[in-house]
Design a protein around this motif. Structure first.
Motif, PDB file in Angstrom:
ATOM      1  N   ALA A 281       0.811  -1.212   0.000  1.00 13.18           N
ATOM      2  CA  ALA A 281       0.000   0.000   0.000  1.00 13.18           C
ATOM      3  C   ALA A 281       0.843   1.259   0.000  1.00 13.18           C
ATOM      4  O   ALA A 281       0.478   2.276  -0.593  1.00 13.18           O
ATOM      5  CB  ALA A 281      -0.941   0.007   1.201  1.00 13.18           C
ATOM      6  N   SER A 282       1.991   1.224   0.648  1.00 13.91           N
ATOM      7  CA  SER A 282       2.858   2.390   0.734  1.00 13.91           C
ATOM      8  C   SER A 282       4.291   1.938   0.980  1.00 13.91           C
ATOM      9  O   SER A 282       4.549   0.779   1.325  1.00 13.91           O
ATOM     10  CB  SER A 282       2.399   3.325   1.861  1.00 13.91           C
ATOM     11  OG  SER A 282       2.450   2.652   3.102  1.00 13.91           O
ATOM     12  N   SER A 283       5.226   2.883   0.810  1.00  8.54           N
ATOM     13  CA  SER A 283       6.632   2.596   1.059  1.00  8.54           C
ATOM     14  C   SER A 283       6.884   2.532   2.557  1.00  8.54           C
ATOM     15  O   SER A 283       6.435   3.387   3.310  1.00  8.54           O
ATOM     16  CB  SER A 283       7.517   3.674   0.428  1.00  8.54           C
ATOM     17  OG  SER A 283       8.871   3.455   0.728  1.00  8.54           O
ATOM     18  N   THR A 284       7.576   1.497   3.005  1.00  9.52           N
ATOM     19  CA  THR A 284       7.873   1.340   4.429  1.00  9.52           C
ATOM     20  C   THR A 284       9.350   1.534   4.743  1.00  9.52           C
ATOM     21  O   THR A 284       9.704   1.868   5.865  1.00  9.52           O
ATOM     22  CB  THR A 284       7.434  -0.043   4.918  1.00  9.52           C
ATOM     23  OG1 THR A 284       8.059  -1.057   4.112  1.00  9.52           O
ATOM     24  CG2 THR A 284       5.919  -0.187   4.820  1.00  9.52           C
ATOM     25  N   ARG A 285      10.214   1.317   3.767  1.00 10.68           N
ATOM     26  CA  ARG A 285      11.635   1.563   3.994  1.00 10.68           C
ATOM     27  C   ARG A 285      12.344   1.754   2.659  1.00 10.68           C
ATOM     28  O   ARG A 285      11.876   1.291   1.614  1.00 10.68           O
ATOM     29  CB  ARG A 285      12.290   0.427   4.777  1.00 10.68           C
ATOM     30  CG  ARG A 285      12.346  -0.922   4.087  1.00 10.68           C
ATOM     31  CD  ARG A 285      12.870  -1.996   5.018  1.00 10.68           C
ATOM     32  NE  ARG A 285      12.938  -3.311   4.390  1.00 10.68           N
ATOM     33  CZ  ARG A 285      14.039  -3.873   3.912  1.00 10.68           C
ATOM     34  NH1 ARG A 285      15.196  -3.219   3.987  1.00 10.68           N
ATOM     35  NH2 ARG A 285      14.022  -5.074   3.377  1.00 10.68           N
ATOM     36  N   VAL A 286      13.457   2.482   2.709  1.00 12.61           N
ATOM     37  CA  VAL A 286      14.276   2.745   1.541  1.00 12.61           C
ATOM     38  C   VAL A 286      15.709   2.382   1.882  1.00 12.61           C
ATOM     39  O   VAL A 286      16.191   2.688   2.982  1.00 12.61           O
ATOM     40  CB  VAL A 286      14.189   4.225   1.109  1.00 12.61           C
ATOM     41  CG1 VAL A 286      15.088   4.501  -0.092  1.00 12.61           C
ATOM     42  CG2 VAL A 286      12.750   4.602   0.786  1.00 12.61           C
ATOM     43  N   VAL A 287      16.386   1.726   0.949  1.00 14.18           N
ATOM     44  CA  VAL A 287      17.792   1.378   1.152  1.00 14.18           C
ATOM     45  C   VAL A 287      18.583   1.781  -0.080  1.00 14.18           C
ATOM     46  O   VAL A 287      18.042   1.886  -1.190  1.00 14.18           O
ATOM     47  CB  VAL A 287      17.988  -0.128   1.430  1.00 14.18           C
ATOM     48  CG1 VAL A 287      17.254  -0.555   2.687  1.00 14.18           C
ATOM     49  CG2 VAL A 287      17.543  -0.970   0.235  1.00 14.18           C
ATOM     50  N   ILE A 288      19.871   2.035   0.124  1.00 14.51           N
ATOM     51  CA  ILE A 288      20.796   2.267  -0.976  1.00 14.51           C
ATOM     52  C   ILE A 288      21.621   1.002  -1.150  1.00 14.51           C
ATOM     53  O   ILE A 288      22.302   0.563  -0.214  1.00 14.51           O
ATOM     54  CB  ILE A 288      21.707   3.477  -0.687  1.00 14.51           C
ATOM     55  CG1 ILE A 288      20.866   4.715  -0.421  1.00 14.51           C
ATOM     56  CG2 ILE A 288      22.659   3.705  -1.848  1.00 14.51           C
ATOM     57  CD1 ILE A 288      19.954   5.125  -1.565  1.00 14.51           C
ATOM     58  N   ALA A 289      21.530   0.402  -2.338  1.00 16.74           N
ATOM     59  CA  ALA A 289      22.175  -0.885  -2.600  1.00 16.74           C
ATOM     60  C   ALA A 289      23.336  -0.705  -3.562  1.00 16.74           C
ATOM     61  O   ALA A 289      23.246   0.057  -4.534  1.00 16.74           O
ATOM     62  CB  ALA A 289      21.164  -1.866  -3.179  1.00 16.74           C
ATOM     63  N   SER A 290      24.421  -1.431  -3.302  1.00 22.26           N
ATOM     64  CA  SER A 290      25.614  -1.335  -4.134  1.00 22.26           C
ATOM     65  C   SER A 290      25.501  -2.256  -5.340  1.00 22.26           C
ATOM     66  O   SER A 290      25.062  -3.410  -5.226  1.00 22.26           O
ATOM     67  CB  SER A 290      26.853  -1.711  -3.317  1.00 22.26           C
ATOM     68  OG  SER A 290      27.984  -1.823  -4.158  1.00 22.26           O
ATOM     69  N   LEU A 291      25.911  -1.757  -6.512  1.00 21.33           N
ATOM     70  CA  LEU A 291      25.952  -2.585  -7.707  1.00 21.33           C
ATOM     71  C   LEU A 291      27.041  -3.646  -7.632  1.00 21.33           C
ATOM     72  O   LEU A 291      27.114  -4.528  -8.483  1.00 21.33           O
ATOM     73  CB  LEU A 291      26.177  -1.702  -8.937  1.00 21.33           C
ATOM     74  CG  LEU A 291      24.992  -0.814  -9.333  1.00 21.33           C
ATOM     75  CD1 LEU A 291      25.394   0.166 -10.419  1.00 21.33           C
ATOM     76  CD2 LEU A 291      23.828  -1.665  -9.802  1.00 21.33           C
ATOM     77  N   CYS A 292      27.897  -3.568  -6.622  1.00 20.27           N
ATOM     78  CA  CYS A 292      28.908  -4.596  -6.389  1.00 20.27           C
ATOM     79  C   CYS A 292      28.466  -5.603  -5.339  1.00 20.27           C
ATOM     80  O   CYS A 292      29.217  -6.511  -4.985  1.00 20.27           O
ATOM     81  CB  CYS A 292      30.219  -3.947  -5.943  1.00 20.27           C
ATOM     82  SG  CYS A 292      30.999  -2.934  -7.212  1.00 20.27           S
ATOM     83  N   GLY A 293      27.244  -5.457  -4.806  1.00 17.86           N
ATOM     84  CA  GLY A 293      26.770  -6.341  -3.756  1.00 17.86           C
ATOM     85  C   GLY A 293      27.219  -5.878  -2.380  1.00 17.86           C
ATOM     86  O   GLY A 293      27.806  -4.804  -2.225  1.00 17.86           O
ATOM     87  N   GLY A 294      26.908  -6.651  -1.376  1.00 17.40           N
ATOM     88  CA  GLY A 294      27.256  -6.294  -0.002  1.00 17.40           C
ATOM     89  C   GLY A 294      26.064  -5.714   0.731  1.00 17.40           C
ATOM     90  O   GLY A 294      24.976  -5.555   0.174  1.00 17.40           O
ATOM     91  N   PRO A 295      26.239  -5.375   2.008  1.00 16.00           N
ATOM     92  CA  PRO A 295      25.125  -4.884   2.829  1.00 16.00           C
ATOM     93  C   PRO A 295      24.563  -3.574   2.274  1.00 16.00           C
ATOM     94  O   PRO A 295      25.311  -2.692   1.841  1.00 16.00           O
ATOM     95  CB  PRO A 295      25.761  -4.672   4.205  1.00 16.00           C
ATOM     96  CG  PRO A 295      27.013  -5.486   4.191  1.00 16.00           C
ATOM     97  CD  PRO A 295      27.492  -5.496   2.775  1.00 16.00           C
TER      98      PRO A 295
END
Length: 465
Positions: free
Chosen positions: A69-83
């Motif tokens: 229904a709505s956005s609950t969290r936003v993350v920045i993800a690496s194109l190289c993988g990892g946390p």
């Protein structure tokens, strides 16, 4: 560039592919950061839905995750993988403007000190629809309940902060959630509270009055087409006027045009009624040079004008369905494609037209014709109508919009179907489209393994040799 091959086993029935197409068990990907295969961007909870994946910077993607229904969290993800890096709660998106971090928090455009900033500085109320330009972000500051808003230009100051310039202080808002403006190169247009239309030069921040009493408008580099405020609005019609931005000359396209019909303009043509409310009717096309109507022969209707001057025209017969043709004025139409139950889509990135021919349910055959060519190429099908075409005319598709299934890549050159991933969620095509349309060969998808984790992955298809 290093190319890797990811091997998977494909079952023809599961992919829902035509029986006469060869199914192969590999797809070639570009390696990322020296790593082979797809990159895992983020782990997704069982009840979570990935809503948007967009570029953040050259090495990261912004991933919005919600509950349906709505956005609950936003993350920045690496194109190289990892946390992944979490973004502060209540911030629905973040974006870089130069070296400054902007975001949207509770419908307000904000400036954040860092990704975890829980008390960002408010720049514009209800200002989250911020348009990127070469000179900064154009946003509105529109306090709830106010009929007018301020137009702002938000710029990075080079030290992690922002500068805010007021462009106009009394923009007339067309409706709740509607902003009625867009950037084109270094300029914008706004209606002020008295319905006058103003031009803003973003490079200098100078403002100029263009027209009075404008109800709605569209523009091209050379022209503005607008409806003036009607003295007799109850009749459901209004005039449509073409304004030359270079000379200031105004010419009437039509004295009375139904207000339910859309208006559009390029430097070459004015179009009335390609879309709009109410019953459909053939659109009307006019040359901007003299407002002469564009009328193709043989009772055909103009559907589109492409870059090299060809019109796509169509006709319909009960016995044969719709026939599409290329046409230039003074020449005879050249038939491109005919189909019983189909629709078309102009693809500017590919300089041609896609034709979807329905095969029952939500499955289509996908065909393509380059502009001016009578050769129609069968790209894929039947595939689900949620598909995307890459810049090399391969087709990404999912097996179904209702169930987990393979993400496939069809190649018309050899009739093959390769599998990008064997078990993906149906909205993976939508995520890929929002990221970049698939034209750049970037692909994102959510996997859902019976005994494994749900995760968002990124891959880049290898370029065809």
């Amino acid at each position: 560039m290093r190319v890797v091959r990811v091997f998977v086993w494909v079952v023809v029935g599961a992919a829902g592919c035509a029986d006469d197409r060869t199914v192969l068990d590999e797809v070639e990907l570009e390696s990322q950061c020296g790593r082979d295969g797809p990159v895992r961007l983020a782990v997704i909870g069982d009840a979570e839905v990935v809503t948007v994946v967009q570029p953040f910077d050259a090495e990261h993607l912004r991933v919005s995750i919600g509950d349906g229904a709505s956005s609950t969290r936003v993350v920045i993800a690496s194109l190289c993988g990892g946390p992944e890096q979490p973004v502060a709660a209540d911030v629905s998106w973040v974006s870089l403007e130069g070296d400054s971090l902007l975001g949207c928090r509770q419908d307000a455009l904000v400036h954040l000190d860092d990704l975890g900033d829980s008390t960002p500085t408010v720049l514009a109320q209800r200002g989250c629809v911020a348009t990127p330009t070469p000179y900064g972000r154009v946003a509105v500051d529109h306090p709830p309940g106010e009929p007018v808003a301020r137009a702002l230009l938000v710029r990075a100051d080079g030290d992690g902060g922002v500068l805010v310039d007021i462009l106009l202080d009394d923009i007339l808002m067309p409706g709740e959630g509607s902003y009625g403006f867009s950037a084109r190169d270094d300029e914008m247009f706004f209606r002020r509270s008295d319905a006058s239309l103003w031009h803003v030069d973003l490079a200098t921040r100078a403002t100029t009055l263009i027209l009075d009493d404008v109800l709605e408008h569209v523009r091209s580099p050379q022209f503005i087409v607008y409806r003036p405020i009607d003295d007799t609005p109850d009749d459901g019609e209004s005039a449509v006027i073409l304004y030359d931005r270079g000379t200031g000359e105004e010419r009437i396209v039509l004295d009375a045009c139904p207000e339910r019909l859309s208006i559009d303009v390029t430097d070459d043509v004015v179009v009335l009624g390609l879309h709009g409310s109410g019953p459909p009717q053939p659109p009307q096309w006019f040359h901007t040079v003299d407002l002469r109507p564009i009328v193709p022969p043989q009772e055909r209707n103009v559907q589109a004008l492409l870059r090299d001057g060809h019109f796509l025209v169509s006709s319909y017969e009960q016995s044969t369905g719709t026939t599409f043709a290329w046409w230039r004025e003074g020449e005879s139409p050249e038939v491109v494609h005919a189909c019983r139950d189909c629709q078309f889509r102009v693809t500017w990135a590919l300089d041609g037209v896609l034709f979807d021919e329905w095969r029952g349910g939500n499955r289509v055959d996908v065909r393509f014709a380059a502009e001016g060519s009578a050769e129609v190429t069968h790209l894929a099908g039947p595939v689900h109508d949620s598909y995307q075409v890459t810049d090399d005319l391969r087709v990404l598709a999912v097996g179904s919009m209702d169930a987990i299934g393979p993400l496939t890549l069809s190649d018309h050159r050899d009739g093959s179907i390769r599998t990008v991933a064997p078990r993906v969620e149906p909205d993976s095509i939508s995520l890929t489209r929002y990221l970049g349309g698939g034209v750049n060969r970037d692909v994102v998808y959510v996997t859902d393994e019976p005994k494994g984790e749900r995760a968002l992955y990124y891959a880049k298809l290898a370029r065809l040799e």
